[in-house]
Design a protein around this motif. Structure first.
Motif, short mmCIF file in Angstrom:
data_model
loop_
_atom_site.label_atom_id
_atom_site.label_comp_id
_atom_site.label_asym_id
_atom_site.label_seq_id
_atom_site.Cartn_x
_atom_site.Cartn_y
_atom_site.Cartn_z
N GLU A 251 63.60 -57.91 60.05
CA GLU A 251 64.31 -57.59 59.07
C GLU A 251 65.68 -58.38 59.04
O GLU A 251 66.18 -59.03 58.10
N GLN A 252 66.17 -58.54 60.15
CA GLN A 252 67.45 -59.43 60.32
C GLN A 252 67.02 -60.95 60.03
O GLN A 252 68.07 -61.37 59.80
N HIS A 271 58.62 -52.52 52.05
CA HIS A 271 60.04 -52.54 52.47
C HIS A 271 60.05 -51.99 53.97
O HIS A 271 59.12 -51.69 54.65
N TYR A 272 61.58 -51.79 54.27
CA TYR A 272 61.78 -51.17 55.72
C TYR A 272 62.19 -49.87 55.70
O TYR A 272 62.01 -49.18 56.65
N MET A 276 64.25 -47.64 49.74
CA MET A 276 65.11 -48.30 50.46
C MET A 276 66.65 -47.85 50.07
O MET A 276 66.80 -47.43 49.01
N PRO A 277 67.50 -47.63 51.12
CA PRO A 277 68.85 -47.33 50.90
C PRO A 277 69.76 -48.06 49.71
O PRO A 277 69.35 -49.15 49.60
N ASP A 279 72.59 -48.94 49.67
CA ASP A 279 73.47 -49.83 50.21
C ASP A 279 72.94 -51.02 50.84
O ASP A 279 73.41 -51.76 51.44
N HIS A 280 71.44 -51.07 50.87
CA HIS A 280 70.92 -52.08 51.70
C HIS A 280 71.26 -53.34 51.09
O HIS A 280 71.21 -53.58 49.96
N TRP A 283 69.36 -55.30 48.19
CA TRP A 283 69.30 -55.10 46.72
C TRP A 283 70.27 -56.26 45.95
O TRP A 283 70.29 -56.39 44.79
#
Length: 336
Positions: A251-252, A271-272, A276-277, A279-280, A283
Protein backbone atom coordinates in the motif's frame (compact mmCIF):
# COMPACT_ATOMS: atom_id res chain seq x y z
CA UNK A 1 -23.19 -38.90 -1.55
CA UNK A 2 -24.47 -36.36 0.97
CA UNK A 3 -24.22 -32.84 -0.41
CA UNK A 4 -24.45 -29.68 1.70
CA UNK A 5 -25.53 -26.53 -0.20
CA UNK A 6 -24.58 -23.23 1.44
CA UNK A 7 -25.16 -20.98 -1.58
CA UNK A 8 -28.23 -19.50 -3.22
CA UNK A 9 -30.09 -22.39 -4.79
CA UNK A 10 -30.76 -22.58 -8.50
CA UNK A 11 -33.80 -24.66 -9.54
CA UNK A 12 -32.08 -26.13 -12.57
CA UNK A 13 -29.02 -26.96 -10.46
CA UNK A 14 -31.06 -28.65 -7.76
CA UNK A 15 -32.90 -30.64 -10.43
CA UNK A 16 -29.57 -31.71 -11.96
CA UNK A 17 -28.33 -32.90 -8.55
CA UNK A 18 -31.52 -34.89 -8.04
CA UNK A 19 -30.81 -36.77 -11.26
CA UNK A 20 -27.41 -38.02 -10.06
CA UNK A 21 -27.76 -41.48 -8.57
CA UNK A 22 -27.15 -41.70 -4.84
CA UNK A 23 -27.01 -37.94 -4.15
CA UNK A 24 -28.78 -36.64 -1.04
CA UNK A 25 -29.01 -32.85 -0.65
CA UNK A 26 -29.13 -30.68 2.46
CA UNK A 27 -29.52 -26.91 1.89
CA UNK A 28 -28.96 -24.25 4.55
CA UNK A 29 -29.74 -20.54 4.45
CA UNK A 30 -26.68 -19.14 2.60
CA UNK A 31 -24.34 -16.46 3.87
CA UNK A 32 -21.84 -15.23 1.28
CA UNK A 33 -20.46 -12.35 3.37
CA UNK A 34 -18.45 -14.08 6.10
CA UNK A 35 -17.78 -17.53 7.60
CA UNK A 36 -19.98 -18.67 10.47
CA UNK A 37 -20.79 -21.82 12.40
CA UNK A 38 -23.51 -24.13 11.15
CA UNK A 39 -25.54 -26.53 13.29
CA UNK A 40 -23.43 -29.63 13.81
CA UNK A 41 -26.34 -32.00 13.34
CA UNK A 42 -27.15 -30.42 9.96
CA UNK A 43 -23.65 -30.74 8.54
CA UNK A 44 -22.18 -33.83 10.21
CA UNK A 45 -22.97 -36.29 7.42
CA UNK A 46 -21.97 -34.04 4.51
CA UNK A 47 -19.39 -35.43 2.10
CA UNK A 48 -19.49 -32.63 -0.49
CA UNK A 49 -19.79 -28.92 0.37
CA UNK A 50 -20.83 -26.09 -2.00
CA UNK A 51 -20.20 -22.70 -0.40
CA UNK A 52 -18.40 -19.37 -0.47
CA UNK A 53 -16.89 -19.77 3.02
CA UNK A 54 -16.58 -23.13 4.78
CA UNK A 55 -18.21 -23.15 8.23
CA UNK A 56 -16.08 -22.19 11.20
CA UNK A 57 -16.86 -25.56 12.76
CA UNK A 58 -15.46 -27.56 9.87
CA UNK A 59 -14.26 -30.16 12.40
CA UNK A 60 -17.91 -31.14 12.79
CA UNK A 61 -17.82 -32.58 9.25
CA UNK A 62 -15.78 -35.80 9.66
CA UNK A 63 -16.92 -37.29 6.35
CA UNK A 64 -16.16 -34.23 4.21
CA UNK A 65 -14.05 -35.00 1.16
CA UNK A 66 -14.66 -32.13 -1.29
CA UNK A 67 -15.32 -28.37 -1.09
CA UNK A 68 -16.49 -26.31 -4.06
CA UNK A 69 -16.22 -22.55 -3.45
CA UNK A 70 -17.95 -19.80 -5.43
CA UNK A 71 -14.95 -17.47 -5.72
CA UNK A 72 -11.84 -17.57 -7.87
CA UNK A 73 -9.70 -16.47 -4.93
CA UNK A 74 -9.25 -19.21 -2.35
CA UNK A 75 -7.50 -17.51 0.57
CA UNK A 76 -10.42 -18.63 2.79
CA UNK A 77 -9.15 -22.22 2.38
CA UNK A 78 -5.45 -21.73 3.06
CA UNK A 79 -5.44 -22.11 6.85
CA UNK A 80 -7.88 -25.03 7.07
CA UNK A 81 -5.40 -27.89 6.71
CA UNK A 82 -7.42 -29.49 3.92
CA UNK A 83 -4.59 -31.56 2.38
CA UNK A 84 -3.79 -33.09 5.76
CA UNK A 85 -7.43 -34.12 6.14
CA UNK A 86 -7.60 -35.52 2.62
CA UNK A 87 -10.20 -32.96 1.58
CA UNK A 88 -10.09 -31.88 -2.06
CA UNK A 89 -11.18 -28.40 -3.16
CA UNK A 90 -12.00 -26.48 -6.32
CA UNK A 91 -12.59 -22.80 -6.98
CA UNK A 92 -14.82 -20.88 -9.40
CA UNK A 93 -12.07 -19.86 -11.78
CA UNK A 94 -13.64 -19.21 -15.17
CA UNK A 95 -16.95 -17.86 -13.87
CA UNK A 96 -15.71 -14.27 -13.78
CA UNK A 97 -13.15 -14.35 -16.62
CA UNK A 98 -15.18 -12.59 -19.31
CA UNK A 99 -16.53 -9.85 -17.03
CA UNK A 100 -13.17 -9.05 -15.41
CA UNK A 101 -11.37 -9.08 -18.76
CA UNK A 102 -13.90 -6.55 -20.08
CA UNK A 103 -13.27 -4.37 -16.99
CA UNK A 104 -9.54 -4.51 -17.73
CA UNK A 105 -10.01 -3.43 -21.34
CA UNK A 106 -12.40 -0.65 -20.28
CA UNK A 107 -9.95 0.64 -17.68
CA UNK A 108 -7.03 0.64 -20.12
CA UNK A 109 -9.02 2.75 -22.58
CA UNK A 110 -10.29 5.07 -19.84
CA UNK A 111 -6.81 5.58 -18.40
CA UNK A 112 -5.15 6.09 -21.76
CA UNK A 113 -7.76 8.67 -22.83
CA UNK A 114 -7.97 10.28 -19.36
CA UNK A 115 -11.72 9.79 -19.15
CA UNK A 116 -11.75 11.19 -15.62
CA UNK A 117 -10.28 14.42 -16.97
CA UNK A 118 -12.88 14.54 -19.73
CA UNK A 119 -15.69 14.09 -17.21
CA UNK A 120 -14.29 16.83 -14.99
CA UNK A 121 -14.21 19.10 -18.04
CA UNK A 122 -17.80 18.17 -18.88
CA UNK A 123 -18.97 19.01 -15.38
CA UNK A 124 -17.17 22.36 -15.53
CA UNK A 125 -18.38 23.15 -19.07
CA UNK A 126 -14.82 23.12 -20.47
CA UNK A 127 -14.39 22.29 -24.19
CA UNK A 128 -10.84 20.91 -24.35
CA UNK A 129 -9.62 18.78 -27.26
CA UNK A 130 -6.13 18.19 -25.87
CA UNK A 131 -4.05 15.37 -27.33
CA UNK A 132 -4.08 13.42 -24.04
CA UNK A 133 -7.79 12.74 -24.58
CA UNK A 134 -7.23 11.22 -28.03
CA UNK A 135 -4.77 8.40 -27.42
CA UNK A 136 -5.66 4.80 -28.29
CA UNK A 137 -4.34 1.55 -26.87
CA UNK A 138 -3.56 -0.26 -30.12
CA UNK A 139 0.14 -1.10 -30.36
CA UNK A 140 0.64 -0.91 -26.59
CA UNK A 141 2.52 -3.48 -24.54
CA UNK A 142 0.23 -5.19 -22.04
CA UNK A 143 1.88 -7.16 -19.26
CA UNK A 144 -0.19 -9.81 -17.49
CA UNK A 145 1.26 -11.02 -14.18
CA UNK A 146 -0.29 -14.45 -13.68
CA UNK A 147 -1.82 -16.40 -16.55
CA UNK A 148 -4.89 -18.15 -15.20
CA UNK A 149 -8.38 -17.84 -16.62
CA UNK A 150 -8.69 -14.06 -16.23
CA UNK A 151 -5.26 -13.44 -17.73
CA UNK A 152 -6.03 -15.71 -20.68
CA UNK A 153 -9.35 -14.05 -21.50
CA UNK A 154 -7.69 -10.63 -21.15
CA UNK A 155 -5.03 -11.75 -23.61
CA UNK A 156 -7.72 -12.86 -26.07
CA UNK A 157 -9.45 -9.47 -26.00
CA UNK A 158 -6.18 -7.53 -26.04
CA UNK A 159 -4.85 -9.39 -29.07
CA UNK A 160 -8.09 -8.64 -30.93
CA UNK A 161 -7.50 -4.93 -30.20
CA UNK A 162 -3.95 -4.99 -31.53
CA UNK A 163 -1.95 -5.02 -28.30
CA UNK A 164 1.28 -6.92 -27.76
CA UNK A 165 0.78 -9.32 -24.86
CA UNK A 166 3.59 -10.20 -22.48
CA UNK A 167 3.03 -12.62 -19.62
CA UNK A 168 4.96 -13.15 -16.41
CA UNK A 169 4.39 -16.72 -15.21
CA UNK A 170 7.17 -18.03 -12.94
CA UNK A 171 6.69 -21.61 -14.12
CA UNK A 172 5.92 -20.80 -17.73
CA UNK A 173 2.68 -21.09 -19.69
CA UNK A 174 1.16 -24.48 -20.43
CA UNK A 175 -2.21 -25.82 -21.59
CA UNK A 176 -4.89 -25.86 -18.87
CA UNK A 177 -6.98 -29.02 -19.09
CA UNK A 178 -9.80 -29.54 -16.61
CA UNK A 179 -10.42 -25.84 -16.03
CA UNK A 180 -13.85 -24.29 -16.38
CA UNK A 181 -14.17 -22.10 -19.45
CA UNK A 182 -17.00 -20.08 -20.97
CA UNK A 183 -17.36 -21.39 -24.54
CA UNK A 184 -15.21 -19.40 -26.97
CA UNK A 185 -13.29 -17.61 -24.22
CA UNK A 186 -9.76 -17.72 -22.89
CA UNK A 187 -6.60 -19.40 -24.12
CA UNK A 188 -6.80 -23.05 -23.02
CA UNK A 189 -3.73 -24.06 -25.00
CA UNK A 190 -1.59 -21.11 -23.85
CA UNK A 191 -0.78 -19.93 -27.38
CA UNK A 192 -1.71 -16.23 -27.29
CA UNK A 193 1.18 -14.47 -25.48
CA UNK A 194 3.77 -12.79 -27.69
CA UNK A 195 6.39 -13.40 -25.01
CA UNK A 196 6.48 -15.30 -21.72
CA UNK A 197 8.78 -14.33 -18.84
CA UNK A 198 9.57 -16.86 -16.13
CA UNK A 199 11.05 -16.83 -12.61
CA UNK A 200 13.75 -14.19 -12.03
CA UNK A 201 12.75 -12.24 -15.17
CA UNK A 202 10.34 -9.85 -13.39
CA UNK A 203 12.33 -6.66 -14.00
CA UNK A 204 12.89 -7.41 -17.67
CA UNK A 205 9.16 -8.06 -17.97
CA UNK A 206 8.19 -4.78 -16.29
CA UNK A 207 10.58 -2.30 -17.85
CA UNK A 208 8.88 -1.88 -21.25
CA UNK A 209 5.19 -2.13 -20.36
CA UNK A 210 2.43 0.37 -21.06
CA UNK A 211 -0.03 -1.50 -18.84
CA UNK A 212 0.57 -3.97 -16.00
CA UNK A 213 -2.41 -6.12 -14.99
CA UNK A 214 -2.38 -8.32 -11.90
CA UNK A 215 -4.42 -11.50 -12.27
CA UNK A 216 -2.89 -13.85 -9.70
CA UNK A 217 -4.48 -15.06 -6.45
CA UNK A 218 -3.49 -13.63 -3.08
CA UNK A 219 -1.50 -16.19 -1.12
CA UNK A 220 1.23 -15.90 1.51
CA UNK A 221 3.73 -16.06 -1.36
CA UNK A 222 2.11 -13.24 -3.39
CA UNK A 223 1.19 -10.84 -0.58
CA UNK A 224 2.93 -7.52 -1.30
CA UNK A 225 4.58 -8.96 -4.39
CA UNK A 226 4.36 -5.56 -6.10
CA UNK A 227 6.48 -3.17 -4.07
CA UNK A 228 8.86 -0.28 -4.55
CA UNK A 229 11.31 -2.21 -6.74
CA UNK A 230 8.60 -3.44 -9.10
CA UNK A 231 6.82 -0.08 -9.34
CA UNK A 232 10.07 1.77 -10.02
CA UNK A 233 10.88 -0.78 -12.74
CA UNK A 234 7.82 0.25 -14.75
CA UNK A 235 8.15 3.14 -17.20
CA UNK A 236 6.75 6.42 -15.80
CA UNK A 237 4.17 6.30 -18.61
CA UNK A 238 2.80 2.90 -17.49
CA UNK A 239 -0.54 2.24 -15.82
CA UNK A 240 -1.19 -0.38 -13.13
CA UNK A 241 -4.48 -2.32 -13.04
CA UNK A 242 -5.51 -4.54 -10.15
CA UNK A 243 -8.80 -6.47 -10.38
CA UNK A 244 -7.43 -9.30 -8.22
CA UNK A 245 -6.67 -8.59 -4.55
CA UNK A 246 -5.54 -5.37 -2.87
CA UNK A 247 -2.87 -7.11 -0.82
CA UNK A 248 -0.86 -7.99 -3.92
CA UNK A 249 0.44 -4.40 -3.94
CA UNK A 250 2.26 -2.89 -0.98
CA UNK A 251 0.00 0.00 0.00
CA UNK A 252 2.64 2.55 0.95
CA UNK A 253 4.71 1.79 -2.14
CA UNK A 254 1.65 2.37 -4.33
CA UNK A 255 0.92 5.71 -2.66
CA UNK A 256 4.53 6.81 -3.16
CA UNK A 257 4.46 5.67 -6.78
CA UNK A 258 1.43 7.86 -7.46
CA UNK A 259 2.63 10.87 -5.45
CA UNK A 260 6.12 10.81 -6.94
CA UNK A 261 4.93 9.85 -10.44
CA UNK A 262 6.82 6.61 -10.77
CA UNK A 263 3.81 5.49 -12.83
CA UNK A 264 1.17 7.33 -14.86
CA UNK A 265 -1.86 6.10 -12.92
CA UNK A 266 -3.87 3.10 -11.80
CA UNK A 267 -7.24 1.36 -11.92
CA UNK A 268 -8.10 -0.51 -8.73
CA UNK A 269 -11.05 -2.83 -8.21
CA UNK A 270 -9.53 -4.65 -5.21
CA UNK A 271 -8.67 -2.75 -2.05
CA UNK A 272 -7.03 -2.62 1.36
CA UNK A 273 -10.29 -2.28 3.31
CA UNK A 274 -13.94 -3.02 2.64
CA UNK A 275 -15.33 -0.47 2.28
CA UNK A 276 -12.39 1.82 1.58
CA UNK A 277 -12.52 4.74 4.06
CA UNK A 278 -13.82 7.94 2.50
CA UNK A 279 -10.66 9.77 3.61
CA UNK A 280 -8.24 7.27 2.07
CA UNK A 281 -5.79 9.14 -0.21
CA UNK A 282 -6.37 6.77 -3.14
CA UNK A 283 -9.77 8.39 -3.70
CA UNK A 284 -8.12 11.76 -4.36
CA UNK A 285 -5.66 11.03 -7.15
CA UNK A 286 -6.95 12.43 -10.47
CA UNK A 287 -5.18 9.63 -12.37
CA UNK A 288 -6.67 6.74 -10.35
CA UNK A 289 -9.95 4.97 -11.11
CA UNK A 290 -11.48 3.23 -8.08
CA UNK A 291 -14.30 0.71 -8.50
CA UNK A 292 -15.85 -1.17 -5.53
CA UNK A 293 -14.73 -4.72 -6.37
CA UNK A 294 -17.38 -5.23 -9.03
CA UNK A 295 -15.28 -6.20 -12.07
CA UNK A 296 -16.62 -9.70 -11.53
CA UNK A 297 -18.99 -10.40 -8.67
CA UNK A 298 -21.97 -12.39 -7.55
CA UNK A 299 -24.26 -9.68 -8.95
CA UNK A 300 -23.27 -10.49 -12.54
CA UNK A 301 -26.14 -12.14 -14.46
CA UNK A 302 -24.37 -15.45 -15.12
CA UNK A 303 -22.82 -15.96 -11.67
CA UNK A 304 -25.25 -18.54 -10.30
CA UNK A 305 -25.60 -20.36 -13.59
CA UNK A 306 -21.84 -20.74 -14.04
CA UNK A 307 -20.97 -21.62 -10.43
CA UNK A 308 -23.68 -24.26 -10.33
CA UNK A 309 -22.45 -25.58 -13.68
CA UNK A 310 -18.96 -26.12 -12.20
CA UNK A 311 -20.36 -27.80 -9.10
CA UNK A 312 -22.71 -30.13 -10.99
CA UNK A 313 -19.91 -31.14 -13.34
CA UNK A 314 -17.62 -31.83 -10.37
CA UNK A 315 -20.23 -33.90 -8.54
CA UNK A 316 -20.61 -36.00 -11.68
CA UNK A 317 -16.82 -36.27 -12.01
CA UNK A 318 -16.48 -37.43 -8.40
CA UNK A 319 -19.26 -39.95 -9.01
CA UNK A 320 -17.42 -41.34 -12.03
CA UNK A 321 -13.84 -40.93 -10.67
CA UNK A 322 -12.84 -38.39 -13.33
CA UNK A 323 -10.46 -35.42 -12.86
CA UNK A 324 -12.16 -32.40 -11.28
CA UNK A 325 -12.60 -28.98 -12.83
CA UNK A 326 -10.52 -26.23 -11.19
CA UNK A 327 -9.07 -28.53 -8.54
CA UNK A 328 -6.64 -26.73 -6.23
CA UNK A 329 -3.39 -28.54 -5.55
CA UNK A 330 -2.11 -29.43 -2.09
CA UNK A 331 0.66 -26.89 -2.66
CA UNK A 332 -1.88 -24.14 -3.36
CA UNK A 333 -3.86 -25.02 -0.24
CA UNK A 334 -0.87 -25.26 2.09
CA UNK A 335 0.34 -22.13 3.96
CA UNK A 336 3.84 -21.19 2.80
Amino acid sequence: MNVLIDVTTLPTGMAALAEIEGVQVIAVEPNDEAPRELPADAIRSAELLFCTYPPLNLEDMPDLRFIQICSSGFSQLIELGLPQRGIRAANASGVFDTAIAEWIIAMMINLRRDLRGLIRNQEAGIFDRAARFQRDIRGSHLGIWGYGGIGRQTARLAKALGLTVWVYAPRGVRPRPNHYLVPGAGDPEGMLPDRVFTASQEIEFLKSLDFLVLTMPLTPATSGIIGEKELKSLPPTAFLLNPARGGLIDEQSLLRALREQWIAGAALDAHYAYPMPADHPLWRFPNVIMTPHISGSSEMPYFLERTWDIFIQNVKRIHSSQPLLNELSAEQLRPS
